[in-house]
Design a protein around this motif. Structure first.
Motif, PDB file in Angstrom:
ATOM      1  N   ASN A  94      39.907  88.293 -62.973  1.00  0.00           N
ATOM      2  CA  ASN A  94      41.030  87.724 -62.474  1.00  0.00           C
ATOM      3  C   ASN A  94      42.363  88.603 -62.615  1.00  0.00           C
ATOM      4  O   ASN A  94      43.508  88.454 -62.468  1.00  0.00           O
ATOM      5  CB  ASN A  94      41.507  86.570 -62.854  1.00  0.00           C
ATOM      6  CG  ASN A  94      40.314  85.386 -62.410  1.00  0.00           C
ATOM      7  OD1 ASN A  94      39.733  85.719 -61.282  1.00  0.00           O
ATOM      8  ND2 ASN A  94      40.039  84.850 -63.445  1.00  0.00           N
ATOM      9  N   SER A  95      42.187  90.259 -62.788  1.00  0.00           N
ATOM     10  CA  SER A  95      43.373  91.162 -62.815  1.00  0.00           C
ATOM     11  C   SER A  95      43.899  91.270 -61.673  1.00  0.00           C
ATOM     12  O   SER A  95      43.341  91.125 -60.520  1.00  0.00           O
ATOM     13  CB  SER A  95      42.793  92.535 -63.458  1.00  0.00           C
ATOM     14  OG  SER A  95      42.498  92.326 -64.962  1.00  0.00           O
ATOM     15  N   THR A  96      45.184  91.545 -61.615  1.00  0.00           N
ATOM     16  CA  THR A  96      45.890  91.860 -60.381  1.00  0.00           C
ATOM     17  C   THR A  96      46.386  93.236 -60.339  1.00  0.00           C
ATOM     18  O   THR A  96      47.239  93.459 -59.215  1.00  0.00           O
ATOM     19  CB  THR A  96      46.937  90.674 -60.378  1.00  0.00           C
ATOM     20  OG1 THR A  96      47.621  90.671 -61.263  1.00  0.00           O
ATOM     21  CG2 THR A  96      46.274  89.245 -59.965  1.00  0.00           C
ATOM     22  N   GLU A  97      46.632  93.637 -61.273  1.00  0.00           N
ATOM     23  CA  GLU A  97      47.550  94.899 -61.379  1.00  0.00           C
ATOM     24  C   GLU A  97      46.371  96.166 -60.989  1.00  0.00           C
ATOM     25  O   GLU A  97      45.429  96.413 -61.532  1.00  0.00           O
ATOM     26  CB  GLU A  97      48.050  95.351 -62.777  1.00  0.00           C
ATOM     27  CG  GLU A  97      49.127  94.129 -63.275  1.00  0.00           C
ATOM     28  CD  GLU A  97      49.486  94.148 -64.593  1.00  0.00           C
ATOM     29  OE1 GLU A  97      50.178  93.333 -64.755  1.00  0.00           O
ATOM     30  OE2 GLU A  97      48.889  94.948 -65.310  1.00  0.00           O
ATOM     31  N   LYS A  98      47.017  97.173 -60.100  1.00  0.00           N
ATOM     32  CA  LYS A  98      46.257  98.313 -59.639  1.00  0.00           C
ATOM     33  C   LYS A  98      45.608  99.186 -60.656  1.00  0.00           C
ATOM     34  O   LYS A  98      44.737  99.850 -61.032  1.00  0.00           O
ATOM     35  CB  LYS A  98      47.076  99.107 -58.699  1.00  0.00           C
ATOM     36  CG  LYS A  98      46.369 100.349 -58.178  1.00  0.00           C
ATOM     37  CD  LYS A  98      47.324 101.058 -57.289  1.00  0.00           C
ATOM     38  CE  LYS A  98      46.647 102.222 -56.609  1.00  0.00           C
ATOM     39  NZ  LYS A  98      47.513 103.119 -55.713  1.00  0.00           N
ATOM     40  N   GLU A  99      46.971  99.578 -61.926  1.00  0.00           N
ATOM     41  CA  GLU A  99      46.669 100.309 -62.803  1.00  0.00           C
ATOM     42  C   GLU A  99      45.290 100.056 -63.908  1.00  0.00           C
ATOM     43  O   GLU A  99      44.722 100.792 -64.305  1.00  0.00           O
ATOM     44  CB  GLU A  99      47.936 100.531 -63.797  1.00  0.00           C
ATOM     45  CG  GLU A  99      48.176  99.146 -64.440  1.00  0.00           C
ATOM     46  CD  GLU A  99      49.443  99.389 -65.667  1.00  0.00           C
ATOM     47  OE1 GLU A  99      49.893 100.828 -65.322  1.00  0.00           O
ATOM     48  OE2 GLU A  99      49.782  98.703 -66.014  1.00  0.00           O
ATOM     49  N   ILE A 100      45.118  98.782 -63.964  1.00  0.00           N
ATOM     50  CA  ILE A 100      43.990  98.343 -64.828  1.00  0.00           C
ATOM     51  C   ILE A 100      42.739  98.634 -64.243  1.00  0.00           C
ATOM     52  O   ILE A 100      41.700  99.193 -64.808  1.00  0.00           O
ATOM     53  CB  ILE A 100      43.771  96.697 -65.075  1.00  0.00           C
ATOM     54  CG1 ILE A 100      43.002  96.553 -66.195  1.00  0.00           C
ATOM     55  CG2 ILE A 100      43.644  96.158 -63.859  1.00  0.00           C
ATOM     56  CD1 ILE A 100      43.127  97.148 -67.407  1.00  0.00           C
ATOM     57  N   PHE A 101      42.681  98.500 -62.813  1.00  0.00           N
ATOM     58  CA  PHE A 101      41.410  99.143 -62.198  1.00  0.00           C
ATOM     59  C   PHE A 101      41.167 100.678 -62.164  1.00  0.00           C
ATOM     60  O   PHE A 101      40.067 101.060 -62.363  1.00  0.00           O
ATOM     61  CB  PHE A 101      41.399  98.520 -60.631  1.00  0.00           C
ATOM     62  CG  PHE A 101      41.251  97.184 -60.606  1.00  0.00           C
ATOM     63  CD1 PHE A 101      40.022  96.448 -60.961  1.00  0.00           C
ATOM     64  CD2 PHE A 101      42.409  96.275 -60.184  1.00  0.00           C
ATOM     65  CE1 PHE A 101      39.748  95.036 -60.753  1.00  0.00           C
ATOM     66  CE2 PHE A 101      42.134  94.860 -60.392  1.00  0.00           C
ATOM     67  CZ  PHE A 101      41.081  94.073 -60.610  1.00  0.00           C
ATOM     68  N   GLU A 102      42.187 101.347 -62.150  1.00  0.00           N
ATOM     69  CA  GLU A 102      42.341 102.636 -62.187  1.00  0.00           C
ATOM     70  C   GLU A 102      41.649 103.040 -63.361  1.00  0.00           C
ATOM     71  O   GLU A 102      40.873 104.105 -63.741  1.00  0.00           O
ATOM     72  CB  GLU A 102      43.928 103.192 -61.953  1.00  0.00           C
ATOM     73  CG  GLU A 102      44.068 103.232 -60.588  1.00  0.00           C
ATOM     74  CD  GLU A 102      45.344 103.600 -60.294  1.00  0.00           C
ATOM     75  OE1 GLU A 102      46.234 103.910 -61.143  1.00  0.00           O
ATOM     76  OE2 GLU A 102      45.881 103.691 -59.025  1.00  0.00           O
ATOM     77  N   TYR A 103      42.089 102.284 -64.581  1.00  0.00           N
ATOM     78  CA  TYR A 103      41.971 102.586 -65.880  1.00  0.00           C
ATOM     79  C   TYR A 103      40.352 102.225 -66.083  1.00  0.00           C
ATOM     80  O   TYR A 103      39.724 103.143 -66.745  1.00  0.00           O
ATOM     81  CB  TYR A 103      42.796 101.710 -66.881  1.00  0.00           C
ATOM     82  CG  TYR A 103      42.182 101.833 -68.424  1.00  0.00           C
ATOM     83  CD1 TYR A 103      42.317 103.155 -68.926  1.00  0.00           C
ATOM     84  CD2 TYR A 103      41.612 101.082 -69.119  1.00  0.00           C
ATOM     85  CE1 TYR A 103      42.119 103.241 -70.271  1.00  0.00           C
ATOM     86  CE2 TYR A 103      41.404 100.978 -70.525  1.00  0.00           C
ATOM     87  CZ  TYR A 103      41.355 102.193 -70.917  1.00  0.00           C
ATOM     88  OH  TYR A 103      41.170 102.719 -72.190  1.00  0.00           O
ATOM     89  N   TYR A 104      39.745 101.423 -65.587  1.00  0.00           N
ATOM     90  CA  TYR A 104      38.421 100.918 -65.558  1.00  0.00           C
ATOM     91  C   TYR A 104      37.378 102.354 -64.887  1.00  0.00           C
ATOM     92  O   TYR A 104      36.771 102.631 -65.629  1.00  0.00           O
ATOM     93  CB  TYR A 104      37.821  99.763 -64.667  1.00  0.00           C
ATOM     94  CG  TYR A 104      38.534  98.513 -65.351  1.00  0.00           C
ATOM     95  CD1 TYR A 104      38.764  98.270 -66.654  1.00  0.00           C
ATOM     96  CD2 TYR A 104      38.675  97.364 -64.313  1.00  0.00           C
ATOM     97  CE1 TYR A 104      39.359  97.218 -67.073  1.00  0.00           C
ATOM     98  CE2 TYR A 104      39.150  96.162 -64.738  1.00  0.00           C
ATOM     99  CZ  TYR A 104      39.429  96.167 -66.158  1.00  0.00           C
ATOM    100  OH  TYR A 104      39.958  94.819 -66.519  1.00  0.00           O
ATOM    101  N   GLU A 105      37.968 102.605 -63.871  1.00  0.00           N
ATOM    102  CA  GLU A 105      37.520 103.724 -63.263  1.00  0.00           C
ATOM    103  C   GLU A 105      37.409 105.116 -64.061  1.00  0.00           C
ATOM    104  O   GLU A 105      36.422 105.714 -64.395  1.00  0.00           O
ATOM    105  CB  GLU A 105      37.778 104.372 -61.810  1.00  0.00           C
ATOM    106  CG  GLU A 105      37.477 103.229 -60.870  1.00  0.00           C
ATOM    107  CD  GLU A 105      38.168 103.670 -59.463  1.00  0.00           C
ATOM    108  OE1 GLU A 105      38.408 104.879 -59.296  1.00  0.00           O
ATOM    109  OE2 GLU A 105      38.366 102.770 -58.564  1.00  0.00           O
ATOM    110  N   GLN A 106      38.533 105.323 -64.698  1.00  0.00           N
ATOM    111  CA  GLN A 106      38.903 106.379 -65.479  1.00  0.00           C
ATOM    112  C   GLN A 106      37.728 106.586 -66.924  1.00  0.00           C
ATOM    113  O   GLN A 106      37.293 107.478 -67.198  1.00  0.00           O
ATOM    114  CB  GLN A 106      40.219 106.553 -66.365  1.00  0.00           C
ATOM    115  CG  GLN A 106      40.421 107.667 -67.071  1.00  0.00           C
ATOM    116  CD  GLN A 106      41.917 107.479 -67.646  1.00  0.00           C
ATOM    117  OE1 GLN A 106      42.757 106.834 -67.056  1.00  0.00           O
ATOM    118  NE2 GLN A 106      42.183 107.890 -68.900  1.00  0.00           N
ATOM    119  N   ILE A 107      37.858 105.391 -67.640  1.00  0.00           N
ATOM    120  CA  ILE A 107      36.844 105.250 -68.792  1.00  0.00           C
ATOM    121  C   ILE A 107      35.511 105.374 -68.583  1.00  0.00           C
ATOM    122  O   ILE A 107      34.831 105.896 -69.374  1.00  0.00           O
ATOM    123  CB  ILE A 107      37.421 104.081 -69.611  1.00  0.00           C
ATOM    124  CG1 ILE A 107      37.371 102.667 -68.940  1.00  0.00           C
ATOM    125  CG2 ILE A 107      38.682 104.288 -70.267  1.00  0.00           C
ATOM    126  CD1 ILE A 107      37.746 101.585 -69.687  1.00  0.00           C
TER     127      ILE A 107
END
Length: 822
Positions: A586-599
């Motif tokens: 249930n995350s809502t912030e864009k930066e967390i999904f970008e971080y998922y892709e990065q790592i």
């Protein structure tokens, strides 16, 4: 101006037809810090005082700028014949003198006492439930029996609880002689307000009446007492009392003033077995009455220690015992004393050795004398409680345990006080591998000794530690009696008081643990911990084959927090065979999904899986576990950071043991104070973390914050669990969405027979706020309370009966590991 400060607290002149003496209590010191002596004059004849200085910390706290130590108290007893004048004088090394006491014939006549009953009152106190506690001592000079009664102002006899105790402290002070050692008493009784009460000392031909003054009644000093008691620690205790007991009880408690600080010795005297109970025990007939052989190796033991050691065996309430003594002394004083004083029957077996064979060899010689069903290990300068053997035999009625051990304390020979109680858990294998917490009183089935053999001189200094390991390895079961039944004497030559005096003992202990591992097939090395933790050990278990660890991290938003955690797993962690499963919920912030892709691009051992339901910690982790490939799951909060590079390998090594189901870590707040170091179940009706807020380098109770040990539960903020065990119990209980799910998981693992280990060397930060509450709105509070009710109903037995890794003598309502006083 006087060069001395002093006070005479007590002056007694006893004048009987056949017995006269003067007794003086007080304190004195030279303001110039010069060494001083006391001398007295009887009828102008000079004598030097022979006494042992007494510690007076109360005087030191007031005048410490003038003093270089606190041993300024004295107790002087002088046997006399005819007396007309008496003087007590202090003199320092420079020749300065001061008269402390001066009495002529008339003043002595005014104060002389003809009472043959000797007594002293140490404490009179009333608690909040209107119960009096009176601690003191009494005996008759002519050895006549004394009866103690409490009467009220109408001379009506009051129903009381009474127990008698041994008072070696009074013997040391020469207040009583050895034949009157059992002169101590503790009396408790309920009172009515505004009534006066009196303690009656009554012998065959004498009676003395003593008024009990209620020292807690002085309400005019109450505000001042509270002001003096203000401290950060006491404020914290006050808030905890308010939280646990509610406003009404908190306000009720206030009127009694700040706690006077019940000392351990006070507590011990209150809980010590009563005389009438000892009498009942002596008349008890057990269906199983094994003979217990107590083995002792004596070596030049002082007579007073020898007497106390032997007397506390001879006066046991259980009678089927034998005392087996092997004496390696360099003279015949022990042999002579025993022959002169203990020619009672064949229950005391003594052998004078032709040589000193060392502690192991001498103990083995004592063991050769043993014919009992069980054998107890005893030191030549220690003491047993009089119900020790009774309690051991009582524990054997329903099941024949191979090993039984008890709680213990220390007797400080210098201050003459019982101190440093060791309230032990039930058998705790990881704690025992960290240090010999069992020590005394250790009693083992003779059949086991016949299998493993006696003491091994290779481990002299820790021979009992090695012996216990070998016995435990062959035992069917181990039983712990949570009572103080053994007193370990502290004196300048004892390891108990001077750890550095016997460094070889600690090295022998390290080798004893390693030998245990070799015999049992455990791959591990053992390190001896540095000062001030002598006698403590760190076991490093092998992580042979380095199995895959699946790290499960639930996450919602908070990129920076998660990144700190992930970075530590790659940059600090030295255990490299791991995978990370981030459970996105249930995350809502864009930066967390970008971080998922990065790592996931940077690391091929990171997998992000998505949970689409409402927040349910248990369900989220169960969901993530389905994607895990490892043999072990590390349940990890996103707000954690690895501190020690071997944190994960420490946990894996522990968890690879077949008997272990899960391993917890030591978690620190950002300021390096403790957030988690194990969990006590049943505390406040639920559970608690016992060492919250202490410094990382602080030891905690009996060192348990600094060494590995077993608990009933650890927190899932950082918990390593075997995948096979996790699946065996079907993971988390999803009905416990937030509260209690990790404790419940651990208890279900324990139900299957596995251990839960706290690893003190696996260090992590946990950035959870110290002040964060469980819930923050009525709906969540209601849910939290419902889940707690579910937890309590599931685990009613352990909540009612007590956590086996805690101790029933310790509080479950205030601060963990403190004495239970309510």
């Amino acid at each position: 101006m006087s060069h001395f400060r002093y006070s005479i607290d007590n002056f007694i002149y006893k004048n009987l037809e056949d017995y006269r003496y003067i007794e003086i209590d007080g304190w004195c010191y030279s303001k110039t810090k010069s060494p001083s002596i006391l001398k007295y004059y009887i009828n102008n004849n000079e004598f030097f005082c022979d006494y042992d200085p007494i510690r007076r910390s109360d005087i030191y706290s007031k005048f410490k700028k003038e003093m270089d130590n606190d041993f300024v108290g004295f107790h002087i007893r002088i046997d006399i014949m005819e007396i007309n004048t008496f003087k007590l004088i202090v003199q320092d090394i420079d020749g300065n003198t001061c008269t402390l006491v001066s009495k002529d014939k008339n003043s002595l006549k005014k104060i002389e006492s003809h009472n043959r009953i000797e007594f002293g009152i140490d404490l009179i106190e009333r608690d909040e439930s209107n119960t009096y506690k009176v601690i003191g001592w009494a005996y008759s000079i002519d050895q006549k029996e004394i009866n103690l009664e409490i009467v009220d102002e109408n001379d009506d006899v009051v129903d009381i609880s009474k127990q008698f105790t041994m008072r070696p402290d009074l013997i040391k002070l020469n207040k009583v002689d050895e034949k009157n050692a059992f002169c101590g008493f503790v009396i408790t009784f309920p009172i009515e307000k505004k009534k006066k009460y009196f303690l009656i000392f009554k012998s065959q031909d004498q009676l003395f009446k003593y008024e009990l003054i209620d020292k807690t009644e002085n309400k005019s000093r109450l505000a001042l007492d509270y002001l003096r008691a203000i401290s950060i620690e006491n404020l914290s205790k006050g808030f905890l009392y308010l939280k646990n007991n509610g406003v009404k009880r908190f306000l009720y408690r206030l009127k009694f003033g700040p706690s006077k600080g019940l000392t351990y010795q006070d507590w011990f005297f209150l809980h010590r077995i009563k005389e009438e109970e000892l009498d009942e025990q002596k008349n008890t007939v057990f269906s199983y009455s094994p003979k217990i052989s107590i083995i002792v190796a004596t070596f030049n033991v002082p007579e007073k220690y020898l007497k106390e050691m032997m007397d506390t065996v001879v006066h046991q309430s259980y009678s089927n015992w034998e005392l087996c003594i092997a004496d390696g002394s360099t003279n015949d004083s022990v042999e002579k004393y025993i022959k002169d004083n203990y020619q009672i029957d064949d229950k005391i077996k003594f052998v004078k050795l032709d040589n000193n064979y060392g502690i192991s060899g001498n103990m083995n010689k004592a063991l050769e004398l043993a014919t009992g069903d069980y054998v107890g290990l005893y030191d030549h300068d220690d003491m047993l409680e009089l119900d020790a053997l009774f309690e051991i035999v009582k524990s054997l009625q329903d099941y024949r345990y191979d090993i039984i051990y008890t709680d213990e304390d220390k007797y400080d020979d210098k201050s003459r006080r019982y101190v440093d109680p060791n309230f032990k858990p039930d058998y705790n294998v990881d704690l025992f591998r960290s240090h010999n917490y069992i020590t005394h009183f250790f009693c083992v089935n003779k059949r086991i000794i016949d299998i493993v053999g006696g003491m091994d001189s290779e481990y002299d200094g820790s021979q009992d530690y090695d012996f216990m390991f070998r016995c435990i390895e062959k035992a069917n079961s181990i039983y712990h009696i949570p009572k103080i039944l053994y007193h370990w004497r502290m004196h300048p030559l004892s390891t108990a008081q001077n750890p550095e005096s016997k460094m070889y003992c600690y090295e022998a202990g390290r080798r004893a643990i390693e030998s245990h591992y070799k015999r049992t097939g455990v791959k591990a090395t053992v390190e001896m911990m540095p000062k001030p933790m002598y006698g403590m050990y760190h076991t490093i278990y092998s992580t042979k084959d380095n199995p895959l660890v699946s790290i499960l991290i639930p996450n919602m938003n908070h990129k920076k927090v998660l990144k700190t955690c992930i970075d530590s797993l790659f940059n600090v962690n030295q255990y490299k065979n791991f995978e990370i499963i981030i459970i996105e919920n249930n995350s809502t912030e864009k930066e967390i999904f970008e971080y998922y892709e990065q790592i996931q691009k940077e690391h091929n051992n990171i997998n992000v899986v998505t949970w689409n339901g409402q927040f349910n910690y248990s369900a989220i982790n169960n969901f993530g576990a389905k994607y895990a490939n490892g043999e072990y799951f590390l349940l990890l909060n996103n707000d954690t950071e690895m501190i020690s590079k071997d944190a994960l390998s420490e946990m894996v090594g522990c968890c690879m043991r077949s008997e272990v189901g899960a391993v917890g870590a030591k978690l620190l707040y950002e300021d390096n104070t403790v957030q988690h170091a194990g969990v006590i179940v049943g505390f406040a009706g639920y559970a608690c973390h016992p060492f919250i807020g202490i410094k990382n380098e602080s030891n905690g109770y009996m060192m348990r914050a600094r060494i590995n040990c077993d608990y009933s539960a650890v927190t899932a903020a950082c918990m390593l669990v075997k995948k096979s065990v996790f699946n065996e119990i079907n993971g988390f209980d999803e009905d416990l969405k937030v509260a209690g799910n990790d404790v419940d998981l651990c208890l279900r693992i324990r139900e299957k027979g596995y251990l839960i280990v706290y690893n003190a060397f696996a260090l992590w930060h946990h950035y959870e706020s110290k002040s964060r509450g469980y819930e923050d709105n009525p709906e969540k509070v209601k849910r939290f309370e419902c889940e707690l009710d579910l937890f309590k109903s599931k685990w009613k037995d352990i909540i009612d009966n007590g956590d086996p890794y805690y101790n029933k003598n310790l509080t479950l309502t205030h601060i963990p590991f403190e004495l239970k006083t309510d």
